[in-house]
Scaffold this motif. Structure first.
Motif, short mmCIF file in Angstrom:
data_model
loop_
_atom_site.label_atom_id
_atom_site.label_comp_id
_atom_site.label_asym_id
_atom_site.label_seq_id
_atom_site.Cartn_x
_atom_site.Cartn_y
_atom_site.Cartn_z
N HIS A 191 28.96 41.36 45.85
CA HIS A 191 29.80 40.41 45.14
C HIS A 191 29.25 39.01 45.23
O HIS A 191 29.55 38.17 44.40
N THR A 195 38.11 33.90 37.79
CA THR A 195 38.88 35.11 38.04
C THR A 195 39.93 34.87 39.10
O THR A 195 41.07 35.29 38.97
N HIS A 231 38.01 42.25 47.66
CA HIS A 231 37.03 42.94 46.82
C HIS A 231 37.37 44.43 46.86
O HIS A 231 37.60 44.98 47.94
N GLY A 247 37.96 48.21 43.95
CA GLY A 247 37.70 48.83 42.64
C GLY A 247 36.64 49.89 42.71
O GLY A 247 36.70 50.81 43.52
N LYS A 253 30.65 47.50 39.03
CA LYS A 253 31.96 47.59 38.40
C LYS A 253 33.08 47.20 39.36
O LYS A 253 34.24 47.53 39.14
N ASN A 254 32.73 46.49 40.41
CA ASN A 254 33.71 46.03 41.39
C ASN A 254 34.61 44.95 40.81
O ASN A 254 34.31 44.32 39.80
N LYS A 255 35.74 44.74 41.49
CA LYS A 255 36.69 43.69 41.11
C LYS A 255 36.98 42.81 42.32
O LYS A 255 36.77 43.22 43.46
N TYR A 256 37.47 41.60 42.05
CA TYR A 256 37.82 40.70 43.13
C TYR A 256 38.93 39.78 42.66
O TYR A 256 38.98 39.37 41.49
N THR A 257 39.86 39.47 43.55
CA THR A 257 40.97 38.57 43.24
C THR A 257 41.26 37.73 44.48
O THR A 257 41.09 38.18 45.61
N TRP A 271 45.98 46.07 44.09
CA TRP A 271 44.54 46.31 44.10
C TRP A 271 44.32 47.78 43.80
O TRP A 271 45.29 48.51 43.56
#
Length: 280
Positions: A6, A16, A177, A179, A184-188, A230
């Motif tokens: 990431h 994001t 982190h 997903g 194709k990972n996600k983070y918030t 998540w």
């Protein structure tokens, strides 16, 4: 950081972070999000009161190639980079052309972890620390899964308790982190800014209160962000944050997240940790 692809995307992360609808920032976090410490038990700690590192609690990582984000440092186990001194753990970055196993880099620094020495599923993980300051300086307090039960990063998750850019010393960022495996990972997450002063002026306390299905970030005991949504390609919610994680402390130099040092950046730079405490 190792296992942290990431970092390559970090320069795009702020938009994001700020736009994530299921992240509640400091304006909206309720007192009920945080459990009182008096209701919990201290299960693990290091106060760094001696004159040497407790290797039953910490391992020092030696890594010649930084952390996968085009960082410039080499991680060593030299006393110049990692030591216990004056009641604190000192992680110090130098511009010294250090050499590790035949690889030489312009900067050296330190990275520690509790893997196989301290791992927890849920609890309050609290670190009191003082930040360095300067363009391209990047200390972090974060957690990785010990078992990768749901697959490779980021399917098994990562919890960033605190990340900090040395050029914006009044702000810290907390991030999850999760997903699918990279890319194709996600983070918030969300940033938090001090009303006055900087995180380099004095010690501040950074923590997460990690419960089943809910993680709340705290700065100096104040809840500043809560996340309750998540996902993981490897399992059903609350995966991946329902497994044991270990703690990492490090000081990076350069990379996409902070940019490289410039003529205004002085060395050495010290990341000071007064204590680490884990409550459950």
């Amino acid at each position: 950081m190792i296992s942290s692809m990431h970092r390559i995307l970090s320069t795009m992360a702020i938009a994001t972070l700020l736009s994530a609808s299921h992240v509640r920032s400091q304006e909206a976090v309720a007192d009920t999000d945080v459990r009182e410490l008096k209701s919990m038990t201290l299960v693990w700690s290091d106060e760094f009161d001696g004159d040497s590192l407790d290797y039953s609690k910490w391992g020092i990582e030696v890594n010649a190639f930084g952390g996968g984000n085009e960082e410039l440092q080499i991680y060593t186990d030299r006393r110049e980079n990692v030591r216990v001194e004056g009641g604190s753990l000192v992680i110090e970055a130098h511009r010294d052309n250090a050499n590790v196993n035949g690889t030489q880099r312009e900067y050296s620094s330190g990275r520690l972890r509790t893997k196989n020495r301290g791992e927890w599923k849920y609890g309050r993980i609290e670190v009191r620390a003082k930040m360095p300051v300067g363009q391209g300086i990047w200390p972090a307090i974060w957690m990785l899964p010990t078992d990768d039960a749901y697959g490779s990063w980021a399917s098994s998750g990562e919890i960033d308790i605190m990340e900090y850019r040395g050029q914006t010393p009044n702000e810290v960022i907390g991030t999850l982190h999760y997903g699918a495996p990279w890319p194709k990972n996600k983070y918030t997450g969300a940033p938090y800014q001090l009303a006055e002063g900087t995180f380099a002026d004095d010690f501040h306390t950074f923590a997460v209160d990690w419960q089943e299905g809910k993680i709340t970030w705290l700065v100096d005991g104040k809840a500043v962000q809560t996340q309750t949504q998540w996902e993981s390609d490897g399992g059903e919610f609350p995966a991946p944050f329902d497994q044991r994680f270990h703690l990492l402390l490090n000081l990076s130099v350069g990379g996409h997240f902070v940019g490289n040092p410039d003529a205004s950046t002085t060395f050495p730079q010290a990341f000071l940790i007064d204590y680490v405490r884990v409550y459950q």
